[in-house]
Design a protein around this motif. Sequence first.
Motif, PDB file in Angstrom:
ATOM      1  N   GLN A 125      15.676  14.336  -0.470  1.00 15.79           N
ATOM      2  CA  GLN A 125      14.607  15.197  -0.974  1.00 15.79           C
ATOM      3  C   GLN A 125      13.355  14.382  -1.291  1.00 15.79           C
ATOM      4  O   GLN A 125      12.227  14.819  -1.025  1.00 15.79           O
ATOM      5  CB  GLN A 125      15.078  15.938  -2.227  1.00 15.79           C
ATOM      6  N   ILE A 126      13.544  13.196  -1.856  1.00 16.76           N
ATOM      7  CA  ILE A 126      12.397  12.334  -2.154  1.00 16.76           C
ATOM      8  C   ILE A 126      11.669  11.968  -0.866  1.00 16.76           C
ATOM      9  O   ILE A 126      10.432  12.043  -0.785  1.00 16.76           O
ATOM     10  CB  ILE A 126      12.857  11.066  -2.896  1.00 16.76           C
ATOM     11  N   GLN A 127      12.414  11.580   0.160  1.00 15.46           N
ATOM     12  CA  GLN A 127      11.800  11.213   1.430  1.00 15.46           C
ATOM     13  C   GLN A 127      11.020  12.377   2.032  1.00 15.46           C
ATOM     14  O   GLN A 127       9.921  12.194   2.567  1.00 15.46           O
ATOM     15  CB  GLN A 127      12.879  10.729   2.404  1.00 15.46           C
ATOM     16  N   LYS A 128      11.579  13.572   1.920  1.00 16.25           N
ATOM     17  CA  LYS A 128      10.890  14.756   2.449  1.00 16.25           C
ATOM     18  C   LYS A 128       9.599  15.016   1.683  1.00 16.25           C
ATOM     19  O   LYS A 128       8.551  15.310   2.275  1.00 16.25           O
ATOM     20  CB  LYS A 128      11.806  15.973   2.360  1.00 16.25           C
ATOM     21  N   ASP A 129       9.648  14.918   0.359  1.00 14.17           N
ATOM     22  CA  ASP A 129       8.451  15.172  -0.442  1.00 14.17           C
ATOM     23  C   ASP A 129       7.358  14.140  -0.170  1.00 14.17           C
ATOM     24  O   ASP A 129       6.176  14.483  -0.088  1.00 14.17           O
ATOM     25  CB  ASP A 129       8.802  15.177  -1.932  1.00 14.17           C
ATOM     26  N   VAL A 130       7.756  12.879  -0.041  1.00  9.62           N
ATOM     27  CA  VAL A 130       6.773  11.839   0.267  1.00  9.62           C
ATOM     28  C   VAL A 130       6.164  12.074   1.636  1.00  9.62           C
ATOM     29  O   VAL A 130       4.957  11.912   1.829  1.00  9.62           O
ATOM     30  CB  VAL A 130       7.423  10.441   0.182  1.00  9.62           C
ATOM     31  N   GLN A 131       6.996  12.489   2.583  1.00 11.69           N
ATOM     32  CA  GLN A 131       6.503  12.777   3.926  1.00 11.69           C
ATOM     33  C   GLN A 131       5.523  13.942   3.911  1.00 11.69           C
ATOM     34  O   GLN A 131       4.482  13.914   4.585  1.00 11.69           O
ATOM     35  CB  GLN A 131       7.685  13.104   4.854  1.00 11.69           C
ATOM     36  N   ASP A 132       5.834  14.981   3.121  1.00 14.55           N
ATOM     37  CA  ASP A 132       5.014  16.194   3.117  1.00 14.55           C
ATOM     38  C   ASP A 132       3.775  16.081   2.234  1.00 14.55           C
ATOM     39  O   ASP A 132       2.727  16.659   2.555  1.00 14.55           O
ATOM     40  CB  ASP A 132       5.851  17.388   2.636  1.00 14.55           C
ATOM     41  N   THR A 133       3.897  15.352   1.117  1.00 14.31           N
ATOM     42  CA  THR A 133       2.802  15.353   0.135  1.00 14.31           C
ATOM     43  C   THR A 133       2.224  13.976  -0.164  1.00 14.31           C
ATOM     44  O   THR A 133       1.191  13.881  -0.815  1.00 14.31           O
ATOM     45  CB  THR A 133       3.296  15.949  -1.203  1.00 14.31           C
TER      46      THR A 133
ATOM     47  N   GLY B 141       0.823  -1.212   0.000  1.00 15.15           N
ATOM     48  CA  GLY B 141       0.000   0.000   0.000  1.00 15.15           C
ATOM     49  C   GLY B 141       0.848   1.249   0.000  1.00 15.15           C
ATOM     50  O   GLY B 141       1.896   1.323  -0.642  1.00 15.15           O
ATOM     51  N   ASN B 142       0.430   2.240   0.763  1.00 15.82           N
ATOM     52  CA  ASN B 142       1.170   3.487   0.939  1.00 15.82           C
ATOM     53  C   ASN B 142       0.700   4.143   2.226  1.00 15.82           C
ATOM     54  O   ASN B 142      -0.369   4.764   2.253  1.00 15.82           O
ATOM     55  CB  ASN B 142       0.953   4.436  -0.246  1.00 15.82           C
ATOM     56  N   PRO B 143       1.446   4.020   3.313  1.00 17.27           N
ATOM     57  CA  PRO B 143       1.012   4.579   4.594  1.00 17.27           C
ATOM     58  C   PRO B 143       0.867   6.091   4.576  1.00 17.27           C
ATOM     59  O   PRO B 143       0.220   6.653   5.465  1.00 17.27           O
ATOM     60  CB  PRO B 143       2.116   4.141   5.573  1.00 17.27           C
TER      61      PRO B 143
END
Length: 352
Positions: free
Chosen positions: A329-337, A125-127
């Motif tokens: 940066q990818i981890q931050k974007d996934v966390q934020d958006t 899935g995607n938490p």
Amino acid sequence: MEVDPPFHETYKALFPDFMNCITGSDHKKPNSMIEEYKLPLIDLSHLMMSNPDDQYHKEVMKESCIREIVDAASNWGFFEVVNHGIPEQVLKCMKHEQKKVFHQPFLEKSQKNVLNLSPNSYRWGNPKATCLNQLSWSEAIHISLTDISKMNNTKYNNLRLAMEEFSNRAFSLAKHLAEILAGNLGLRSSYFEENCPPNSSYVRLNRYPPCPHSSKLQMFGLVPHTDSDFLSVVCQDQVGGLQLFKDGRWVAVKPNPKALVINVGDLFQALSNGVYKSIRHRVVASSGESERFSAAYFYCPNNDAKIESCSHRQTSLYRHFTFREYKSQIQKDVQDTGDKVGLPRFQTSIFL
């Protein structure tokens, strides 16, 4: 016991917005016409022809093969290869072992350290999903090559051996293709030798269970994305579902289980200054009874490797960055958006 992850129970809050998602650009009804394409098919045996009596013919065929690889990476971002050097038995063993582990009860698969892997190596899935557009109806084992040797659970010893053999062979193939593509750019031949040691890459095993909602809405087995590497080597089965965003529209890829799929990742697009294309792609969830399996090898550099656009153009389209910066940066974007942004974060002003 139940094999599939508990998608409905976990993501039930997203389903009241079911009809709202239909209007999204990535979610069209299943009966929408999507054209099916065959990817460029390249016979890599021409790179390794060894007939001393006909050296001229050998060189002609080799140069033709190199042009095919460069053209496919430039115009498609995806291509298929046969006679690639990975024995069929290695691929069959990989498929067999991944099916065995994914068909274990969900409670066992999801237990921490059952495979002696790093946290979040088993995922589904995607938490971070806030809407159905961000939900992947699939499960995966995503593992760095350094972690494969740590899989000392006797029950999964054959899986470890299969992953090691597959990754070793895929490393050689990816390195060879990367050096060919780099040579066309005029990059120094030692770049990948210096920056991409065998243990810096990743392997991902995927299972896409049938989705009961696909008859009403095009659900994703894997959400639209680009790969965060130089090259990906993918072994897939005969069940379709892979789609590419090409020439402003989504097109389906006709599956060819006798070939491996190669696709260009974000790092090669940046390194080539946009010459090679990292194409947005997705996997559509199946509405039938068939489950889909694939295994992917992601050819990555070490974290401190510098990605610097080559000088084919006067102005670099992307600023310099390290692989560590890119992943952060990818981890931050996934966390934020809840979604990956990727290369647009590293574009220079000329591209904005």
